[in-house]
Motif scaffolding. Structure first.
Motif, mmCIF file in Angstrom:
data_model
loop_
_atom_site.group_PDB
_atom_site.id
_atom_site.type_symbol
_atom_site.label_atom_id
_atom_site.label_comp_id
_atom_site.label_asym_id
_atom_site.label_seq_id
_atom_site.Cartn_x
_atom_site.Cartn_y
_atom_site.Cartn_z
ATOM 1 N N LEU A 199 0.829 -1.206 0.000
ATOM 2 C CA LEU A 199 0.000 0.000 0.000
ATOM 3 C C LEU A 199 0.862 1.253 0.000
ATOM 4 O O LEU A 199 0.593 2.216 -0.732
ATOM 5 N N PHE A 200 1.904 1.243 0.804
ATOM 6 C CA PHE A 200 2.816 2.379 0.909
ATOM 7 C C PHE A 200 3.496 2.662 -0.431
ATOM 8 O O PHE A 200 3.541 3.807 -0.886
ATOM 9 N N VAL A 201 4.000 1.607 -1.085
ATOM 10 C CA VAL A 201 4.664 1.764 -2.381
ATOM 11 C C VAL A 201 3.674 2.306 -3.418
ATOM 12 O O VAL A 201 4.026 3.162 -4.242
ATOM 13 N N PHE A 202 2.441 1.844 -3.356
ATOM 14 C CA PHE A 202 1.409 2.298 -4.296
ATOM 15 C C PHE A 202 1.154 3.795 -4.143
ATOM 16 O O PHE A 202 1.118 4.536 -5.135
ATOM 17 N N ILE A 203 1.002 4.258 -2.904
ATOM 18 C CA ILE A 203 0.755 5.692 -2.664
ATOM 19 C C ILE A 203 1.972 6.517 -3.078
ATOM 20 O O ILE A 203 1.843 7.572 -3.705
ATOM 21 N N GLU A 204 3.173 6.031 -2.730
ATOM 22 C CA GLU A 204 4.399 6.741 -3.110
ATOM 23 C C GLU A 204 4.520 6.837 -4.635
ATOM 24 O O GLU A 204 4.949 7.855 -5.174
ATOM 25 N N TRP A 205 4.161 5.762 -5.324
ATOM 26 C CA TRP A 205 4.251 5.763 -6.787
ATOM 27 C C TRP A 205 3.297 6.796 -7.383
ATOM 28 O O TRP A 205 3.671 7.565 -8.270
ATOM 29 N N LEU A 206 2.080 6.851 -6.878
ATOM 30 C CA LEU A 206 1.095 7.806 -7.391
ATOM 31 C C LEU A 206 1.536 9.253 -7.143
ATOM 32 O O LEU A 206 1.244 10.134 -7.956
ATOM 33 N N GLY A 207 2.244 9.479 -6.045
ATOM 34 C CA GLY A 207 2.628 10.847 -5.695
ATOM 35 C C GLY A 207 4.076 11.169 -5.949
ATOM 36 O O GLY A 207 4.595 12.158 -5.428
ATOM 37 N N ARG A 208 4.764 10.370 -6.759
ATOM 38 C CA ARG A 208 6.220 10.472 -6.911
ATOM 39 C C ARG A 208 6.689 11.772 -7.559
ATOM 40 O O ARG A 208 7.874 12.107 -7.480
ATOM 41 N N GLU A 209 5.799 12.512 -8.206
ATOM 42 C CA GLU A 209 6.205 13.766 -8.847
ATOM 43 C C GLU A 209 6.012 14.971 -7.934
ATOM 44 O O GLU A 209 6.308 16.102 -8.321
ATOM 45 N N GLY A 210 5.526 14.742 -6.718
ATOM 46 C CA GLY A 210 5.308 15.827 -5.776
ATOM 47 C C GLY A 210 6.470 16.007 -4.824
ATOM 48 O O GLY A 210 7.460 15.264 -4.855
ATOM 49 N N GLN A 211 6.359 16.994 -3.945
ATOM 50 C CA GLN A 211 7.383 17.216 -2.929
ATOM 51 C C GLN A 211 7.415 16.065 -1.930
ATOM 52 O O GLN A 211 8.449 15.703 -1.400
ATOM 53 N N TYR A 212 6.261 15.502 -1.666
ATOM 54 C CA TYR A 212 6.109 14.287 -0.867
ATOM 55 C C TYR A 212 4.853 13.602 -1.382
ATOM 56 O O TYR A 212 4.044 14.224 -2.102
ATOM 57 N N ALA A 213 4.663 12.344 -1.058
ATOM 58 C CA ALA A 213 3.676 11.519 -1.762
ATOM 59 C C ALA A 213 2.278 12.103 -1.788
ATOM 60 O O ALA A 213 1.642 12.183 -2.840
ATOM 61 N N ILE A 214 1.741 12.525 -0.630
ATOM 62 C CA ILE A 214 0.349 12.953 -0.614
ATOM 63 C C ILE A 214 0.174 14.439 -0.943
ATOM 64 O O ILE A 214 -0.943 14.941 -0.928
ATOM 65 N N SER A 215 1.266 15.137 -1.260
ATOM 66 C CA SER A 215 1.119 16.541 -1.671
ATOM 67 C C SER A 215 0.443 16.608 -3.028
ATOM 68 O O SER A 215 -0.468 17.415 -3.247
ATOM 69 N N ASN A 216 0.868 15.762 -3.950
ATOM 70 C CA ASN A 216 0.247 15.698 -5.274
ATOM 71 C C ASN A 216 -1.182 15.194 -5.193
ATOM 72 O O ASN A 216 -2.083 15.722 -5.823
ATOM 73 N N LEU A 217 -1.386 14.146 -4.400
ATOM 74 C CA LEU A 217 -2.717 13.564 -4.278
ATOM 75 C C LEU A 217 -3.671 14.566 -3.649
ATOM 76 O O LEU A 217 -4.845 14.645 -4.012
ATOM 77 N N GLY A 218 -3.166 15.347 -2.693
ATOM 78 C CA GLY A 218 -3.995 16.341 -2.029
ATOM 79 C C GLY A 218 -4.481 17.421 -2.982
ATOM 80 O O GLY A 218 -5.546 18.002 -2.789
ATOM 81 N N LEU A 219 -3.705 17.688 -4.032
ATOM 82 C CA LEU A 219 -4.098 18.711 -4.995
ATOM 83 C C LEU A 219 -5.001 18.156 -6.091
ATOM 84 O O LEU A 219 -5.889 18.842 -6.589
ATOM 85 N N LYS A 220 -4.800 16.899 -6.456
ATOM 86 C CA LYS A 220 -5.514 16.319 -7.587
ATOM 87 C C LYS A 220 -6.865 15.718 -7.210
ATOM 88 O O LYS A 220 -7.808 15.762 -7.990
ATOM 89 N N TRP A 221 -6.962 15.131 -6.034
ATOM 90 C CA TRP A 221 -8.183 14.437 -5.656
ATOM 91 C C TRP A 221 -9.258 15.434 -5.214
ATOM 92 O O TRP A 221 -8.969 16.491 -4.659
ATOM 93 N N LYS A 222 -10.516 15.044 -5.415
ATOM 94 C CA LYS A 222 -11.623 15.855 -4.922
ATOM 95 C C LYS A 222 -11.688 15.772 -3.406
ATOM 96 O O LYS A 222 -11.209 14.817 -2.800
#
Length: 481
Positions: free
Chosen positions: A428-451
């Motif tokens: 699960l951790f690797v999956f989240i890191e992969w999705l957010g790998r272009e951000g400053q940290y994993a959930i920074s990108n997800l926090g901006l993209k997700w509703k």
């Protein structure tokens, strides 16, 4: 004081309130508050070693002022080497005295000469390797005239002792962090919220990933002779994610906490386990240390500008010193040598500057070649971590030998099922890191993209996971370095 403790959960809001609501109109008072809070933060562990930080601060502050006045090249060099000798002298005594003593005695015993020498019961001050290199960066940059020496001792003390990154980095350069103490800080709501988000992700890495992996990594490494090859492989894998979750989690908390107070710290980890070669891995792992060694050791030695021999020599020097920086044990030196061997073919074929961009940028999946390169690099990294984690060289060699003794055990599903919860957490951790790998940290990108509903669902899930796992509190690995 640990980031993942009740003490820090009380300490941080109090300092935050005093910083923004009591001292916010006076820059000097804010800096003084940071110094006092930092000394309290560090003294919570052992107040006796506050004198080391204070002495180091005074020495480098005075040397900086003297370098400003001094134009004679020889005297400037004497001042610089005074700073280097004092700082590395403290580091050498507390961290390496017994190591050199024991090896000195062993060397003479090998030739039949018995030397009686008593080792000392020395307590290693937490974070001494980190703040020593930080103060050295100031003296070196002032000497090179890259930085104007400060006349504000409070600001300089705040730079040296800044509590978010005091004990485990990132190792900040004086040219980047010190000027931030001269400027008035204003509260920025969006930056503060993003800082809290980064703290949350850092706590998840530490408490949910690293501490859960540590439970089994410690059990397997400490009793390695009792386990099959597949279990030993899992032990190495668990430690691989333990050290990453532990150390990068600390960095995330440090950077996020700094943002609450209006400071910007350098990025210290950039998804290193998605690297396609070892050179890329070292551009993404412990960035503050690797760039410190690059700028203050590798480049002055000649870097890669000379012939083949100089390139090889400098590569081994930089990796061996990096290994030795981590601790007084031959296992760290072997770990450094292994990484030098991994790195050397890339350097000699001029491929060490490939893969500068994040893998599969703008895409959901990596291609087959990229995936293969990631898996090979990751495998080499896991193998090297065995030496890093082992108690000594003999333990590491035995661990590796036992790892390949019973290849049939790798086919046993029952072994993997035994550790299913931790393995699923890693996936699960690797999956989240992969999705957010272009951000400053994993959930920074997800926090901006997700509703918003999905975003908040993710945050609540992370918080619940942290509380679910919080009973296994462990110190951060890099406190010992």
């Amino acid at each position: 004081m640990l980031f993942n403790s009740i003490d820090f959960a009380i300490f941080l809001p109090i300092v935050f309130i005093l910083y923004w609501f009591v001292t916010n109109k006076n820059l000097k008072q804010q800096n003084l508050l940071i110094v006092l809070a930092s000394y309290l933060f560090y003294g919570w562990w052992d107040w006796r070693f506050l004198s080391l930080i204070l002495f180091s601060s005074i020495v480098d502050y005075v040397i900086g002022l003297q370098l400003l006045k001094q134009e004679n090249i020889t005297k400037r060099k004497i001042l610089l080497w005074t700073s280097i000798t004092v700082n590395l002298g403290f580091l050498g005594f507390f961290k390496y005295y017994n190591f050199f003593l024991d090896n000195f005695v062993s060397a003479f015993s090998f030739f039949g000469m018995e030397i009686k020498a008593s080792s000392l019961s020395i307590i290693l001050p937490v974070g001494i390797s980190f703040y020593t290199f930080q103060t050295l960066s100031y003296s070196i940059d002032v000497y090179k005239r890259k930085l104007e020496p400060t006349k504000d001792f409070v600001a300089f003390s705040a730079f040296v002792s800044f509590f978010p990154q005091l004990v485990a980095g990132p190792i900040e350069r004086a040219t980047h962090l010190l000027p931030q103490f001269y400027k008035k800080r204003t509260f920025n709501y969006s930056i503060a919220v993003d800082g809290l988000r980064q703290i949350l992700w850092g706590l998840f890495k530490k408490i949910v990933i690293a501490d859960n992996c540590a439970e089994y990594a410690n059990l397997i490494f400490n009793n390695s002779s009792n386990y099959s090859g597949s279990t030993l492989a899992l032990g190495a894998l668990f430690f691989t994610f333990q050290i990453y979750g532990d150390f990068s989690g600390y960095s995330d908390i440090a950077i996020g906490t700094s943002r609450l107070f209006g400071f910007d710290l350098m990025k210290n980890f950039n998804f290193p386990y998605f690297s396609r070669d070892i050179a890329e891995f070292w551009r993404r792992w412990h960035i503050s240390l690797s760039t410190w060694f690059r700028d203050y050791l590798y480049v002055p030695l000649g870097g890669s500008r000379g012939g083949t021999w100089m390139k090889v020599r400098n590569t081994f020097i930089i990796f061996i010193v990096s290994g030795f920086w981590h601790g007084a044990n031959w296992t760290f030196i072997v770990w450094g040598v292994l990484n030098a061997i991994y790195f050397l073919p890339l350097l000699l074929t001029n491929k060490n500057r490939n893969n500068l961009e994040t893998v599969a940028t703008g895409k959901l999946f990596a291609n087959v070649n990229e995936l293969g390169s990631i898996l090979i690099t990751f495998g080499l990294t896991v193998f090297a971590w065995i030496f890093f984690r082992a108690e000594n060289i003999a333990h590491a060699v035995q661990y590796i030998s036992d790892l390949f003794k019973n290849p049939d055990s790798f086919l046993s599903i029952n072994i993997y099922w035994k550790y299913k919860k931790t393995i699923l957490l890693i996936v699960l951790f690797v999956f989240i890191e992969w999705l957010g790998r272009e951000g400053q940290y994993a959930i920074s990108n997800l926090g901006l993209k997700w509703k918003r509903p999905f975003r908040y669902a993710l945050y609540y899930a992370i918080i619940m996971a942290i509380f679910w796992s919080s009973g296994k509190e462990q110190e951060f690995i890099y406190f010992q370095f």
